[in-house]
Design a protein around this motif. Structure first.
Motif, PDB file in Angstrom:
ATOM      1  N   THR A 247     -26.295 -68.006  28.999  1.00 25.74           N
ATOM      2  CA  THR A 247     -27.246 -67.420  28.059  1.00 25.74           C
ATOM      3  C   THR A 247     -26.803 -66.005  27.694  1.00 25.74           C
ATOM      4  OG1 THR A 247     -28.708 -66.322  29.663  1.00 25.74           O
ATOM      5  CG2 THR A 247     -29.100 -68.680  29.213  1.00 25.74           C
ATOM      6  N   PRO A 248     -27.136 -65.545  26.501  1.00 29.49           N
ATOM      7  CA  PRO A 248     -27.017 -64.114  26.237  1.00 29.49           C
ATOM      8  C   PRO A 248     -27.899 -63.339  27.217  1.00 29.49           C
ATOM      9  CG  PRO A 248     -27.340 -65.349  24.193  1.00 29.49           C
ATOM     10  CD  PRO A 248     -27.580 -66.304  25.315  1.00 29.49           C
ATOM     11  N   ALA A 249     -27.608 -62.080  27.374  1.00 28.92           N
ATOM     12  CA  ALA A 249     -28.379 -61.261  28.298  1.00 28.92           C
ATOM     13  C   ALA A 249     -29.694 -60.826  27.670  1.00 28.92           C
ATOM     14  CB  ALA A 249     -27.579 -60.034  28.720  1.00 28.92           C
ATOM     15  N   VAL A 250     -30.724 -60.772  28.485  1.00 30.82           N
ATOM     16  CA  VAL A 250     -31.972 -60.100  28.127  1.00 30.82           C
ATOM     17  C   VAL A 250     -31.888 -58.701  28.716  1.00 30.82           C
ATOM     18  CG1 VAL A 250     -34.476 -60.108  28.291  1.00 30.82           C
ATOM     19  CG2 VAL A 250     -33.224 -62.281  28.129  1.00 30.82           C
ATOM     20  N   SER A 251     -31.965 -57.688  27.860  1.00 25.11           N
ATOM     21  CA  SER A 251     -31.784 -56.306  28.293  1.00 25.11           C
ATOM     22  C   SER A 251     -33.122 -55.609  28.439  1.00 25.11           C
ATOM     23  CB  SER A 251     -30.918 -55.539  27.292  1.00 25.11           C
ATOM     24  OG  SER A 251     -29.602 -56.076  27.255  1.00 25.11           O
ATOM     25  N   LEU A 252     -33.278 -54.884  29.525  1.00 23.72           N
ATOM     26  CA  LEU A 252     -34.475 -54.100  29.807  1.00 23.72           C
ATOM     27  C   LEU A 252     -34.082 -52.622  29.852  1.00 23.72           C
ATOM     28  CD1 LEU A 252     -35.874 -56.288  32.749  1.00 23.72           C
ATOM     29  CD2 LEU A 252     -36.470 -56.461  30.329  1.00 23.72           C
ATOM     30  N   PHE A 253     -34.785 -51.797  29.090  1.00 24.50           N
ATOM     31  CA  PHE A 253     -34.612 -50.345  29.112  1.00 24.50           C
ATOM     32  C   PHE A 253     -35.970 -49.730  29.435  1.00 24.50           C
ATOM     33  CE2 PHE A 253     -31.368 -51.990  26.320  1.00 24.50           C
ATOM     34  CZ  PHE A 253     -30.245 -51.211  26.572  1.00 24.50           C
ATOM     35  N   TRP A 254     -36.012 -48.788  30.357  1.00 20.84           N
ATOM     36  CA  TRP A 254     -37.312 -48.266  30.778  1.00 20.84           C
ATOM     37  C   TRP A 254     -37.265 -46.745  30.889  1.00 20.84           C
ATOM     38  CZ3 TRP A 254     -34.109 -51.268  33.777  1.00 20.84           C
ATOM     39  CH2 TRP A 254     -33.496 -50.639  34.866  1.00 20.84           C
ATOM     40  N   GLY A 255     -38.450 -46.186  30.966  1.00 24.39           N
ATOM     41  CA  GLY A 255     -38.580 -44.744  31.105  1.00 24.39           C
ATOM     42  C   GLY A 255     -40.019 -44.322  30.898  1.00 24.39           C
ATOM     43  N   ARG A 256     -40.208 -43.036  30.638  1.00 24.35           N
ATOM     44  CA  ARG A 256     -41.548 -42.501  30.430  1.00 24.35           C
ATOM     45  C   ARG A 256     -41.496 -41.550  29.229  1.00 24.35           C
ATOM     46  NH1 ARG A 256     -45.565 -42.358  34.263  1.00 24.35           N
ATOM     47  NH2 ARG A 256     -44.035 -42.445  35.965  1.00 24.35           N
ATOM     48  N   GLY A 257     -42.412 -41.751  28.286  1.00 25.80           N
ATOM     49  CA  GLY A 257     -42.485 -40.897  27.111  1.00 25.80           C
ATOM     50  C   GLY A 257     -42.014 -41.620  25.860  1.00 25.80           C
TER      51      GLY A 257
END
Length: 646
Positions: A247-257
């Motif tokens: 499968t293609p990748a599912v990308s998660l980006f996280w942070g605050r603001g």
């Protein structure tokens, strides 16, 4: 389970029996990334896959879980699978990307069925190998515990034009948003979505996570709901023992603001390239001789001459292709210059007028569809169902087009388009291209297409098509550029189009104003307003000559517009690359505040951009005094136009 030698920098929680991913947590920032309720993480053809945990391997930047599964098909027959779930953390070791990101992909391999299962008794182990046609693979399919009653989402399909089901900036509570995100345009990828997926955030502390799919090698759908954001990938292929699907990748980006979330969004435009340097001194107008009665390339040339000599316009779009007599709208019979307008010789003479004055041009073009009743057309280009029927758009009375939708992966179609691009650029002297309906998604192609690994790849092939066309165009001329209707982070372009009229804090234009200078390159888009220097792609007012009478009067009137003249004159003197949009249709350009037509009333200039509390209209009128506020200085503009901060 293997004892890990080096733990992943993320806390990865999995079910000890099934191996299901239950949670990701970043101890470095003490932020939860995503949490799942117990359930099926993977579905094949919509059917939940019951997995068993085999082994876990870890390193600082990676967490790999090996699972097994058995899909019973009938008494004594089934399919055995070995599944690897790979979670890669950005910015660790040789991994690229932000350190506050993780990328999840699945490797699904069919293995020989060797184990005895409940549906078979002692008579003939192991089970018979059953056929398995993998149509879809859905991942992250379990309910998301991350979704709270307070959670809001942002989903972007902000380019081009159309109804809310096609184009909008959605920002609000999940129950209010997901109902607008169920149609094909808002779920299929790659396609109309600016990013395939969405951002979810808590308004109280603005902690967020983007959950997106980037540069997929096969198409699919984002399954939006109030309970989850699952991702369905398309294959439609029969598997043999030892075959593997990734499968293609599912990308998660996280942070605050939220400002950080928008900076991360801007960074996703890594395939985008800024247009050539001359672009930022060019003001545009679009010539439409095809949509004028009794027009032609000679009349078009006269209109362009008037706008260049009397106003200073130096960039022109041209709608020039061949539409059959029985055609309508923009039916593509051929990309050749329309014979009725004067053909190749007439267009060449018109382009000489523009080039001799230092102008640049782009031509309308489309990879999306082609008239099936033209000499150029090849049936191998068609996207077909298993019954052989092509995907066809048919005319409606005085509306619409008659086109067959094309598979952009077809090698003969790619060569056909490259031949025309070479003709446009080298023989005619056209500078660049505008791709109409640039990012509309495509269905799987069930025709016999040996150049596809599987039918589901069709929509993803559009990205590779554009990349090849762009590289080829650049090999012909350093000035070559491409822009398209829509805006997608997965397509190599030099500019986009954002025509939607919904404005305000959560509108597309203000989002793009905020993002324009945040990414690795300055974003450029054709705005919904003329004179919009903050977009990096300003047009005079009006944008085009659609429906005009064939006479000098219209062009002369537009050329005498004082604001059009000021914009063109000032753009020749200074670049607007650094112009910054500050509110709907209002931009700061060095010492100027430029308000687009119809823009008046309150406009706030941020403190770091404001050079004065007094605005002087450059075309005459009384000065406007501003008032300091927490964001900067607030002015009340009596009318649109350009103001100097003095």
């Amino acid at each position: 389970m293997d004892k890990p030698t080096d733990k992943c920098v993320l806390d990865v929680q999995i079910d000890r029996e099934t191996g299901q991913l239950l949670a990701l947590h970043d101890p470095r920032s003490d932020l939860p990334v995503v949490n799942f309720a117990p359930g099926a993480e993977i579905q094949i053809n919509g059917r939940s896959v019951a997995t068993r945990l085999q082994r876990v391997s870890e390193a600082r930047g990676e967490h790999i879980t090996q699972l097994t599964a058995y899909l019973p098909a009938a008494y004594g027959a089934g399919v055995a699978l070995a599944i690897r779930r790979v979670i890669s953390v950005g910015g660790i070791g040789s991994h690229t990307g932000r350190p506050d990101s993780a990328h999840i992909r699945y490797e699904i391999r069919r293995t020989p069925a060797t184990d005895v299962h409940d549906l078979i008794d002692y008579i003939w182990p192991p089970p018979l190998e059953a056929p398995l046609d993998v149509q879809t693979v859905t991942v992250l399919a379990a309910p998301w515990k991350s979704f709270l009653p307070t959670t809001r989402m942002r989903a972007l399909a902000i380019g081009g034009s159309g109804p809310r089901q096609h184009v909008s900036f959605e920002d609000g509570p999940l129950p209010d948003m997901v109902g607008h995100l169920q149609g094909g345009f808002r779920t299929a990828f790659p396609g109309q979505q600016t990013l395939a997926g969405a951002m979810y955030y808590e308004p109280a502390d603005e902690r967020f996570v983007w959950a997106i799919v980037r540069r997929p090698h096969t198409g699919g759908r984002i399954l939006f709901s109030t309970e989850r954001q699952a991702v369905e990938f398309w294959y439609f292929t029969r598997t043999a023992v030892h075959d593997e699907l990734t499968t293609p990748a599912v990308s998660l980006f996280w942070g605050r603001g939220l400002p950080l979330s928008e900076r991360i969004l801007a960074e996703q435009f890594d395939l985008y390239e800024e247009p050539p340097a001359w672009w930022f001194n060019t003001v545009w107008f679009w010539l439409h001789p095809l949509w004028q009665r009794e027009s032609g390339f000679s009349a078009m040339a006269e209109g362009a001459r008037i706008l260049m000599d009397n106003c200073g316009v130096t960039g022109f779009g041209i709608l020039l292709h061949d539409i059959p007599w029985s055609g309508n709208d923009i039916d593509v019979g051929s990309p050749r210059p329309h014979p009725r307008l004067g053909g190749a010789d007439g267009l060449r003479r018109a382009l000489d007028v523009i080039r001799s004055r230092g102008g640049h041009t782009y031509a309308w073009i489309s990879r999306h569809g082609h008239r099936p009743d033209s000499l150029d057309f090849r049936t191998s280009w068609q996207i077909r169902g298993i019954d052989g029927r092509p995907v066809r758009i048919r005319n409606r009375p005085d509306d619409g087009v008659f086109l067959d939708i094309i598979n952009p992966a077809d090698p003969s179609f790619q060569q056909y388009m490259m031949d025309w691009i070479e003709y446009y650029v080298r023989q005619l002297g056209i500078t660049g291209l505008f791709w109409d309906s640039g990012f509309q998604p495509l269905p799987p192609d069930f025709g016999d297409k040996p150049y596809l690994r599987y039918p589901g790849q069709t929509s993803a092939a559009a990205a590779a098509f554009y990349e090849r066309m762009y590289r080829f165009g650049k090999s012909l001329s350093d000035d070559f550029f491409m822009w398209a209707e829509g805006i997608s982070a997965d397509i190599p372009m030099n500019a986009f189009a954002v025509d939607m009229r919904r404005h305000g804090e959560n509108g597309a234009h203000q989002l793009l104003y905020r993002m324009a200078h945040h990414g690795p390159r300055r974003l450029v888009w054709r705005s919904a307003w003329p004179h919009d220097v903050g977009s990096g792609f300003p047009f005079i007012d009006p944008f085009n000559d659609v429906g005009w009478d064939v006479s000098r009067r219209g062009y002369e009137s537009v050329a005498q517009n004082p604001m059009n003249q000021w914009l063109c004159r000032t753009a020749r003197e200074r670049s607007f690359r650094g112009a910054v949009g500050v509110s709907d249709g209002a931009s700061v350009w060095d010492e100027y505040l430029v308000a687009c037509p119809s823009i008046k009333g309150p406009v706030t200039v941020p403190a770091d951009l404001c050079r004065s509390e007094v605005l002087v209209p450059v075309l005459g009128g009384e000065a406007v005094r501003g008032k300091k506020c927490s964001e900067g200085v607030r002015f009340t503009l009596p009318r649109a136009g350009a103001y100097r901060m003095e």
